[in-house]
Design a protein around this motif. Structure first.
Motif, short mmCIF file in Angstrom:
data_model
loop_
_atom_site.label_atom_id
_atom_site.label_comp_id
_atom_site.label_asym_id
_atom_site.label_seq_id
_atom_site.Cartn_x
_atom_site.Cartn_y
_atom_site.Cartn_z
N LEU A 120 75.82 42.79 28.24
CA LEU A 120 74.64 43.66 28.30
C LEU A 120 74.92 45.00 28.98
N THR A 121 75.57 44.95 30.15
CA THR A 121 75.78 46.20 30.90
C THR A 121 76.73 47.13 30.13
N LYS A 122 77.71 46.56 29.44
CA LYS A 122 78.63 47.38 28.64
C LYS A 122 77.91 48.06 27.48
N ASN A 123 76.75 47.53 27.11
CA ASN A 123 76.02 48.07 25.97
C ASN A 123 74.73 48.79 26.38
N GLY A 124 74.68 49.20 27.66
CA GLY A 124 73.60 50.06 28.10
C GLY A 124 72.31 49.38 28.56
N TYR A 125 72.33 48.06 28.66
CA TYR A 125 71.14 47.38 29.18
C TYR A 125 71.23 47.26 30.69
N GLU A 126 70.09 47.16 31.35
CA GLU A 126 70.07 47.02 32.80
C GLU A 126 69.67 45.58 33.15
N VAL A 127 70.55 44.88 33.84
CA VAL A 127 70.24 43.51 34.27
C VAL A 127 69.55 43.62 35.63
N VAL A 128 68.24 43.33 35.67
CA VAL A 128 67.47 43.51 36.90
C VAL A 128 67.41 42.26 37.75
N ALA A 129 67.71 41.09 37.15
CA ALA A 129 67.67 39.86 37.93
C ALA A 129 68.46 38.76 37.24
N GLU A 130 68.86 37.79 38.07
CA GLU A 130 69.49 36.58 37.55
C GLU A 130 68.81 35.41 38.24
N ALA A 131 68.68 34.30 37.53
CA ALA A 131 68.11 33.10 38.13
C ALA A 131 68.94 31.90 37.68
N ALA A 132 69.03 30.90 38.58
CA ALA A 132 69.85 29.73 38.30
C ALA A 132 69.03 28.54 37.80
N ASP A 133 67.70 28.66 37.84
CA ASP A 133 66.87 27.60 37.28
C ASP A 133 65.51 28.17 36.86
N GLY A 134 64.74 27.36 36.17
CA GLY A 134 63.47 27.82 35.62
C GLY A 134 62.46 28.24 36.67
N ALA A 135 62.42 27.52 37.79
CA ALA A 135 61.46 27.85 38.85
C ALA A 135 61.73 29.26 39.40
N GLN A 136 63.02 29.54 39.67
CA GLN A 136 63.41 30.88 40.13
C GLN A 136 63.05 31.94 39.09
N ALA A 137 63.27 31.59 37.82
CA ALA A 137 63.01 32.53 36.72
C ALA A 137 61.54 32.94 36.69
N VAL A 138 60.64 31.97 36.86
CA VAL A 138 59.21 32.26 36.82
C VAL A 138 58.83 33.18 37.98
N GLU A 139 59.34 32.87 39.18
CA GLU A 139 59.06 33.72 40.36
C GLU A 139 59.55 35.14 40.16
N LYS A 140 60.79 35.28 39.68
CA LYS A 140 61.36 36.61 39.49
C LYS A 140 60.66 37.35 38.36
N TYR A 141 60.21 36.61 37.35
CA TYR A 141 59.49 37.26 36.26
C TYR A 141 58.20 37.89 36.78
N LYS A 142 57.46 37.13 37.61
CA LYS A 142 56.21 37.63 38.20
C LYS A 142 56.46 38.93 38.94
N GLU A 143 57.55 38.94 39.70
CA GLU A 143 57.87 40.06 40.57
C GLU A 143 58.34 41.29 39.78
N LEU A 144 59.21 41.08 38.80
CA LEU A 144 59.90 42.20 38.16
C LEU A 144 59.41 42.58 36.76
N GLN A 145 58.73 41.66 36.08
CA GLN A 145 58.26 41.93 34.72
C GLN A 145 59.34 42.57 33.83
N PRO A 146 60.47 41.88 33.64
CA PRO A 146 61.53 42.48 32.81
C PRO A 146 61.09 42.61 31.35
N ASP A 147 61.77 43.47 30.60
CA ASP A 147 61.46 43.67 29.18
C ASP A 147 61.86 42.46 28.35
#
Length: 120
Positions: free
Chosen positions: A22-49
């Motif tokens: 992704l980064t090599k192709n111009g996308y910005e990685v704003v967050a990473e999560a190691a499980d679904g629970a983390q993903a939901v929390e980070k989604y609430k916070e960051l609202q990625p595209d």
């Protein structure tokens, strides 16, 4: 402006592989999560595209996380990733609102095609 993407996978090296593509192709990685629970929390916070979501993870699997994210934002764009190209899982994911499905091991062009299509 670069699209903001969150990568969700319990395997750190899988996250690293997608992030690299992704980064090599111009996308910005704003967050990473190691499980679904983390993903939901980070989604609430960051609202990625867009979110790339592994299916098989500890705590909360990808399909459960997808459903939670869809409750937060019905227009959320989520692409599921899994080594298991099992029909049932693909169908569950699509019915739950996934926009596309990428099979591991990742082919860079397939990842970029799925993301480009989903974001356009």
């Amino acid at each position: 402006m670069a699209h903001k993407i969150m990568i969700v996978d319990d395997a750190a090296f899988m996250r690293m592989m997608i992030k690299d593509i992704l980064t090599k192709n111009g996308y910005e990685v704003v967050a990473e999560a190691a499980d679904g629970a983390q993903a939901v929390e980070k989604y609430k916070e960051l609202q990625p595209d867009l979110v790339t979501m592994d299916i098989t993870m500890p705590e909360m699997d990808g399909i459960a996380a997808l459903k939670e994210i869809k409750k937060l934002n019905s227009n959320a764009k989520v692409i599921m990733c899994s080594a298991m190209g099992q029909q049932a899982m693909v169908i569950d994911a699509i019915q739950a609102g996934a926009k596309d499905f990428i099979v591991k091991p990742f082919q860079a062009d397939r990842v970029l095609e799925a993301i480009g299509k989903t974001l356009s």
